[in-house]
Design an enzyme around this catalytic site. Structure first.
Site, PDB file in Angstrom:
ATOM      1  N   ASN A  43      -3.084 -59.961  14.305  1.00 10.96           N
ATOM      2  CA  ASN A  43      -2.591 -61.133  15.035  1.00 10.96           C
ATOM      3  C   ASN A  43      -3.164 -61.125  16.448  1.00 10.96           C
ATOM      4  OD1 ASN A  43      -0.773 -58.898  15.423  1.00 10.96           O
ATOM      5  ND2 ASN A  43       0.795 -60.259  16.223  1.00 10.96           N
ATOM      6  N   ILE A  44      -3.665 -62.294  16.829  1.00 13.93           N
ATOM      7  CA  ILE A  44      -4.311 -62.463  18.129  1.00 13.93           C
ATOM      8  C   ILE A  44      -3.558 -63.565  18.860  1.00 13.93           C
ATOM      9  CG2 ILE A  44      -6.491 -62.929  19.335  1.00 13.93           C
ATOM     10  CD1 ILE A  44      -6.667 -60.493  17.468  1.00 13.93           C
ATOM     11  N   GLU A  45      -2.777 -63.164  19.879  1.00 11.10           N
ATOM     12  CA  GLU A  45      -1.912 -64.126  20.563  1.00 11.10           C
ATOM     13  C   GLU A  45      -2.643 -64.799  21.725  1.00 11.10           C
ATOM     14  OE1 GLU A  45       1.755 -62.003  21.403  1.00 11.10           O
ATOM     15  OE2 GLU A  45       2.308 -62.139  19.268  1.00 11.10           O
ATOM     16  N   CYS A  54      -2.415 -65.676  13.234  1.00 10.92           N
ATOM     17  CA  CYS A  54      -1.741 -64.603  12.505  1.00 10.92           C
ATOM     18  C   CYS A  54      -2.762 -63.689  11.829  1.00 10.92           C
ATOM     19  CB  CYS A  54      -0.814 -65.182  11.441  1.00 10.92           C
ATOM     20  SG  CYS A  54       0.618 -66.044  12.091  1.00 10.92           S
ATOM     21  N   GLU A  56      -2.955 -62.450   8.746  1.00 18.01           N
ATOM     22  CA  GLU A  56      -3.441 -62.767   7.397  1.00 18.01           C
ATOM     23  C   GLU A  56      -4.449 -63.905   7.431  1.00 18.01           C
ATOM     24  OE1 GLU A  56      -0.462 -62.874   8.761  1.00 18.01           O
ATOM     25  OE2 GLU A  56       1.033 -63.543   7.311  1.00 18.01           O
ATOM     26  N   CYS A  89       4.229 -66.457   7.633  1.00 19.49           N
ATOM     27  CA  CYS A  89       4.873 -67.639   8.207  1.00 19.49           C
ATOM     28  C   CYS A  89       4.475 -68.880   7.396  1.00 19.49           C
ATOM     29  CB  CYS A  89       4.471 -67.801   9.675  1.00 19.49           C
ATOM     30  SG  CYS A  89       2.815 -68.473   9.915  1.00 19.49           S
ATOM     31  N   CYS A  92       0.763 -69.883   7.517  1.00 23.54           N
ATOM     32  CA  CYS A  92      -0.075 -68.980   6.716  1.00 23.54           C
ATOM     33  C   CYS A  92       0.097 -69.246   5.228  1.00 23.54           C
ATOM     34  CB  CYS A  92       0.240 -67.527   7.034  1.00 23.54           C
ATOM     35  SG  CYS A  92      -0.445 -67.020   8.625  1.00 23.54           S
TER      36      CYS A  92
HETATM   37  N1  THU Z   1       2.557 -63.023  12.771  1.00 22.37           N
HETATM   38  C1  THU Z   1       1.550 -62.681  11.905  1.00 22.37           C
HETATM   39  O1  THU Z   1       0.463 -62.271  12.329  1.00 22.37           O
HETATM   40  N2  THU Z   1       1.772 -62.827  10.580  1.00 22.37           N
HETATM   41  C2  THU Z   1       2.959 -63.186  10.026  1.00 22.37           C
HETATM   42  O2  THU Z   1       3.059 -63.312   8.823  1.00 22.37           O
HETATM   43  C3  THU Z   1       4.120 -63.430  10.884  1.00 22.37           C
HETATM   44  C4  THU Z   1       3.817 -63.553  12.326  1.00 22.37           C
HETATM   45  C5  THU Z   1       2.354 -62.808  14.200  1.00 22.37           C
HETATM   46  C6  THU Z   1       2.210 -64.043  15.017  1.00 22.37           C
HETATM   47  C7  THU Z   1       2.633 -63.546  16.390  1.00 22.37           C
HETATM   48  O3  THU Z   1       1.525 -62.949  17.008  1.00 22.37           O
HETATM   49  C8  THU Z   1       3.648 -62.459  16.086  1.00 22.37           C
HETATM   50  O4  THU Z   1       3.460 -62.114  14.732  1.00 22.37           O
HETATM   51  C9  THU Z   1       5.082 -62.857  16.310  1.00 22.37           C
HETATM   52  O5  THU Z   1       5.361 -64.048  15.682  1.00 22.37           O
END
Ligand code: THU
Length: 134
Positions: A43-45, A54, A56, A89, A92
């Protein structure tokens, strides 16, 4: 060819590359291709929050970017450092619905609990490519 457990371990390695300064919630993913290649995602915010990607989606986009489409994707592992397993989520699920075969195994783990699933289980009553390209 990597086993299910080994693919999950790859996803935990990918998780180390998470960029999550806002949530501090780390997610990793790994795609296994039919010829044995592995594509990682984390995950790259982003400060705008909404531009976050996300893990995946990162992994599956990486596979597609390298020429591996759903017919050559064998499995996907998604792991997190949360107290519960990270089920994908909603965004995704919609993306995976289009980019994976609906019975491609999806392995979820947080190192404590594990669940094997697929898109048909994660996303019932799908709106998909068949509805638009008719
Ligand atoms: N996130 C994912 O990478 N995958 C998921 O299935 C659920 C959420 C990440 C997004 C964000 O960076 C962090 O988790 C919190 O929501």
């Amino acid at each position: 060819m990597l086993s299910r457990e080994e693919l999950i371990q790859e996803a935990f390695r990918a998780m180390e590359n998470a960029y999550a300064p806002y949530s501090n919630y780390h997610v990793g993913a790994a795609v296994l291709t039919t010829d044995g290649r592995v594509f990682w995602g984390a995950n790259i915010e982003n400060a705008s929050y909404g531009a976050t990607n996300c893990a995946e989606r990162s992994a599956v986009f990486s596979a597609y970017s390298n020429g591996y489409h759903k017919d050559r994707i064998k499995a996907l592992a998604i792991v997190s450092d949360g107290d519960r397993i990270a089920a994908p989520c909603g965004i995704c699920r919609q993306v995976l619905c289009e980019l994976l075969d609906h019975h491609t195994p999806i392995y979820l783990s947080n190192g404590k609990d594990e669940k094997d699933t697929d898109i048909d289980e994660l996303l019932p009553m799908q709106f998909s490519v068949e509805d638009v390209l008719r």
